[in-house]
Design a protein around this motif. Structure first.
Motif, PDB file in Angstrom:
ATOM      1  N   ARG A  38       0.823  -1.214   0.000  1.00 13.08           N
ATOM      2  CA  ARG A  38       0.000   0.000   0.000  1.00 13.08           C
ATOM      3  C   ARG A  38       0.861   1.271   0.000  1.00 13.08           C
ATOM      4  NH1 ARG A  38      -5.195   1.017   0.520  1.00 13.08           N
ATOM      5  NH2 ARG A  38      -5.814  -1.113   0.961  1.00 13.08           N
ATOM      6  N   GLN A  52      -4.151  10.064  -6.903  1.00  7.82           N
ATOM      7  CA  GLN A  52      -4.680   9.839  -8.254  1.00  7.82           C
ATOM      8  C   GLN A  52      -6.189   9.627  -8.165  1.00  7.82           C
ATOM      9  OE1 GLN A  52      -1.585  10.733 -10.100  1.00  7.82           O
ATOM     10  NE2 GLN A  52      -3.058   9.733 -11.414  1.00  7.82           N
ATOM     11  N   LEU A  98      -9.684   1.788  -3.775  1.00  7.22           N
ATOM     12  CA  LEU A  98      -8.430   1.293  -3.206  1.00  7.22           C
ATOM     13  C   LEU A  98      -8.163   1.816  -1.802  1.00  7.22           C
ATOM     14  CD1 LEU A  98      -6.237   1.424  -6.423  1.00  7.22           C
ATOM     15  CD2 LEU A  98      -7.449  -0.526  -5.448  1.00  7.22           C
ATOM     16  N   ASP A  99      -9.004   2.712  -1.326  1.00  7.87           N
ATOM     17  CA  ASP A  99      -8.881   3.191   0.042  1.00  7.87           C
ATOM     18  C   ASP A  99      -9.475   2.200   1.048  1.00  7.87           C
ATOM     19  OD1 ASP A  99     -11.409   3.753  -1.064  1.00  7.87           O
ATOM     20  OD2 ASP A  99     -11.757   5.400   0.326  1.00  7.87           O
ATOM     21  N   LEU A 140       1.428   2.979  -3.389  1.00  5.25           N
ATOM     22  CA  LEU A 140       0.277   3.515  -4.122  1.00  5.25           C
ATOM     23  C   LEU A 140       0.290   5.038  -4.132  1.00  5.25           C
ATOM     24  CD1 LEU A 140      -2.698   1.313  -2.907  1.00  5.25           C
ATOM     25  CD2 LEU A 140      -2.104   1.759  -5.290  1.00  5.25           C
ATOM     26  N   ARG A 141      -0.093   5.599  -5.265  1.00  3.35           N
ATOM     27  CA  ARG A 141      -0.297   7.051  -5.376  1.00  3.35           C
ATOM     28  C   ARG A 141      -1.745   7.335  -4.986  1.00  3.35           C
ATOM     29  NH1 ARG A 141       3.027  10.430  -7.666  1.00  3.35           N
ATOM     30  NH2 ARG A 141       1.346  11.675  -8.527  1.00  3.35           N
ATOM     31  N   THR A 142      -1.936   7.756  -3.771  1.00  8.08           N
ATOM     32  CA  THR A 142      -3.292   7.922  -3.230  1.00  8.08           C
ATOM     33  C   THR A 142      -3.994   9.181  -3.729  1.00  8.08           C
ATOM     34  OG1 THR A 142      -2.417   9.027  -1.266  1.00  8.08           O
ATOM     35  CG2 THR A 142      -2.715   6.621  -1.147  1.00  8.08           C
ATOM     36  N   TYR A 186      -7.461   6.090  -7.615  1.00  6.53           N
ATOM     37  CA  TYR A 186      -7.328   5.480  -6.296  1.00  6.53           C
ATOM     38  C   TYR A 186      -8.703   5.362  -5.625  1.00  6.53           C
ATOM     39  CZ  TYR A 186      -5.904   4.893  -1.412  1.00  6.53           C
ATOM     40  OH  TYR A 186      -5.752   4.445  -0.119  1.00  6.53           O
ATOM     41  N   LEU A 203      -1.067   4.426 -10.811  1.00  2.00           N
ATOM     42  CA  LEU A 203      -1.244   4.269  -9.361  1.00  2.00           C
ATOM     43  C   LEU A 203       0.060   3.911  -8.642  1.00  2.00           C
ATOM     44  CD1 LEU A 203      -4.618   2.336  -9.398  1.00  2.00           C
ATOM     45  CD2 LEU A 203      -4.243   4.637  -8.469  1.00  2.00           C
TER      46      LEU A 203
END
Length: 138
Positions: free
Chosen positions: A56, A63, A71-72, A59-61, A66, A91
């Motif tokens: 995790r 974007q 993906l959260d 990950l590019r949160t 996301y 991501l």
């Protein structure tokens, strides 16, 4: 094949700075433009394990994808996260650098200095003009 690999986005200033620092250290890395050639699910999981961080963390949160892909959700497995990252490589946070001295997400760009085989022998100037002083290896 060079023992240094950078997962690189040429549109990213941090990624360009890290690549330039690697080259300033006398290395010619294997450059993987991960938006064109994303690592596989297993490669992503291995890279994360090598950093010592959970998948995790790569990950590019910020974007839009996301949140759009949910993906959260903390219940998602590493396989589910890796599948999303392979399917939507934007991501994947960058740059990720793999050297014989370690694997790191190099944000900030100076993080690469700790894993370069040879320390920088002269100051490095980033694209924005910030000076990164040469430093001996501790």
């Amino acid at each position: 094949m060079n023992p240094i690999t950078i997962y690189h986005n040429p549109q990213c200033g941090t990624s360009r700075n890290v690549l330039a620092m690697i080259r300033a250290g006398g290395e010619q890395p294997n450059v993987v433009e991960y938006l064109k050639t994303p690592p596989s699910r297993d490669e992503l999981k291995a890279i994360a394990a090598a950093t010592g961080e959970p998948l995790r963390a790569l990950l590019r949160t910020k974007q839009p994808q996301y949140l759009a892909q949910g993906l959260d959700n903390p219940a998602l497995t590493d396989d589910q996260l890796a599948d999303a990252m392979v399917a939507t490589p934007v991501l994947i946070n960058r740059p990720i650098v793999v050297t014989p001295r370690g694997t790191r997400l190099c944000r900030p760009s100076e993080a690469v200095l700790d894993i370069l085989p040879q320390p920088l022998t002269q100051d490095f100037v980033k694209e924005d003009g910030e000076v990164v002083p040469a430093r001996p290896r501790s």
